[in-house]
Design an enzyme around this catalytic site. Structure first.
Site, PDB file in Angstrom:
ATOM      1  N   ARG A  50     102.621  -3.674 -55.902  1.00 59.09           N
ATOM      2  CA  ARG A  50     101.329  -4.175 -55.793  1.00 59.09           C
ATOM      3  C   ARG A  50     100.466  -2.909 -55.407  1.00 59.09           C
ATOM      4  NH1 ARG A  50     103.198  -9.176 -52.158  1.00 59.09           N
ATOM      5  NH2 ARG A  50     104.682  -7.335 -51.778  1.00 59.09           N
ATOM      6  N   ASP A  52      97.244  -0.971 -54.346  1.00 58.57           N
ATOM      7  CA  ASP A  52      95.913  -1.098 -53.657  1.00 58.57           C
ATOM      8  C   ASP A  52      94.666  -0.868 -54.350  1.00 58.57           C
ATOM      9  OD1 ASP A  52      96.738  -1.633 -50.963  1.00 58.57           O
ATOM     10  OD2 ASP A  52      97.232   0.744 -50.427  1.00 58.57           O
ATOM     11  N   ARG A 198     100.571   7.615 -50.082  1.00 60.22           N
ATOM     12  CA  ARG A 198      99.030   8.205 -49.701  1.00 60.22           C
ATOM     13  C   ARG A 198      99.217   8.902 -48.302  1.00 60.22           C
ATOM     14  NH1 ARG A 198      95.116   3.320 -50.282  1.00 60.22           N
ATOM     15  NH2 ARG A 198      93.775   4.845 -48.808  1.00 60.22           N
TER      16      ARG A 198
END
Lengths: 246, 246
Positions: A50, A52, A198
């Site tokens: 999933r 972002d 990230r």
């Protein structure tokens, strides 16, 4: 009913992320609505990951059950036609067993993160790469990254919104390579925590411009505290690259 | 007065082309207006090439004369700041002699053309590549392309709007290579006719999917007649790559 496995490429810029959201458009919603337009069926699409808001996919894997008799070719053509002009495209499709699950059967996920290391702003790749003005030492970043490989408590690199049961994960690969102005960071694991890639990239950038040493990165990992996070890289440069199945 | 040579990257999608137009935005206008905003000077920017609407540049070369005392670094920073959010960026800048001319001093120009060869529509590279659904034989394209190398009358591959005095040009390089789904066509010459690269690429695509033989391409060249043109490729995939100076 036939279960189809889809391989999907998308530009994450216009979306709140993969997953359906009450407050904005999602890739999942775009695909489910496109399928409804030519099957009149209300379906749910399950993905391997999933992503972002603003994160892209080169080859997201997903599955969907459809009643209407369709070949993989016809499903792909109809779905791509109905998706237009959304920047979402089905690039492969196959029939899979009814118990195959894009998320639960997935045993490996890989991501790529793209940095453009220059002072000049981005042009066509705005939102598709992270522009870092300060010079980055990609060799130092690569060397430091190797300390994150293996089984660790990745709490430092985990979003407060992470739904994973445990912060302990095994990182299989984290490489940094330079190609002219561009740095490519490749990450692979069975699964990742929310924001993990990230957050790792953000801290590697600190290493890259000399604000952090390799030892600082290791200390941030070891303390297992979100407050030790140096920097969370923006979604712009992140791409879901592949999902692996047995 | 100081003459600056600029190296400029731009996304051609929002523009009517490099050159100022009465009927829409151009890259030249965007740069000249940005310079005006921090110098209050009305300048004219001269480029090595004038790209068409929707054509991009990786490294266009240009020059401009500015009265205000500026270092190349300050000019670059101010210009990039004033250009935002336009997808145009100065990636290099240097002071050149007052008689240096980006267009007239240029002795070589190169272009790249990007094709994505797949059925699925494009996502993040929409407008940045030409999507060709039919399978392309890149080896056949490369072999056929070699017939265009050298000194020829390129009338067949020349737009009716071409302002060049002669249709006779020397083509130095025309290569086709495949990288997965992507085909890269590289072209180099001292100068090109208007639409020449796109027209050559269009005809090479006909060779690539078997509609034309290498002999058909040669015949189209030899007849030196615009009506013999098989296909003009769209601007989407075309990038000005470099200008060479003595």
């Amino acid at each position: 009913m036939t279960r189809f496995a889809l391989t999907i490429e998308y530009d994450g810029r216009p979306y709140m992320g993969w997953q359906r959201q009450a407050h904005g458009p999602s890739v999942q919603q775009a695909i489910e609505e496109a399928i409804h337009r030519f099957t009149a069926e209300t379906v749910q699409v399950f993905s391997a990951g999933r992503t972002d808001a603003g994160v892209h996919a080169i080859a997201m894997r997903a599955h969907v059950d459809i009643e209407k008799p369709l070949t993989p070719f016809k499903l792909t053509e109809a779905l791509n036609a109905q998706l237009r002009p959304a920047p979402v495209a089905v690039i492969a499709c196959e029939i899979v067993p009814d118990d195959w699950h894009a998320r639960f059967a997935c045993i490996g996920r890989s991501y790529e993160y793209r940095i453009v290391n220059r002072r000049a702003p981005l042009t066509w790749d705005k939102g598709l790469s992270w522009q870092v003005a300060r010079p980055l030492d990609s060799d130092a970043m690569h060397a430091a990254a190797q300390q994150l490989i293996g089984l660790h408590d990745f709490t430092t690199f985990r979003s407060a919104h992470c739904q994973s049961q445990s912060p302990v994960k095994t990182l299989d690969k984290l490489t940094v390579s330079r190609h002219g102005d561009e740095l490519i960071i490749e990450a692979a694991a069975r699964s990742f925590l929310h924001h993990q890639v990230r957050s790792m990239v953000g801290c590697l950038a600190l290493v890259g411009y000399g604000k952090w040493s390799a030892r600082d990165l290791k200390a941030a990992l070891d303390v297992a505290d979100r407050n030790a996070l140096g920097l969370n890289a923006p979604p712009d440069g992140l791409y879901f690259v592949s999902a692996t199945y047995p």
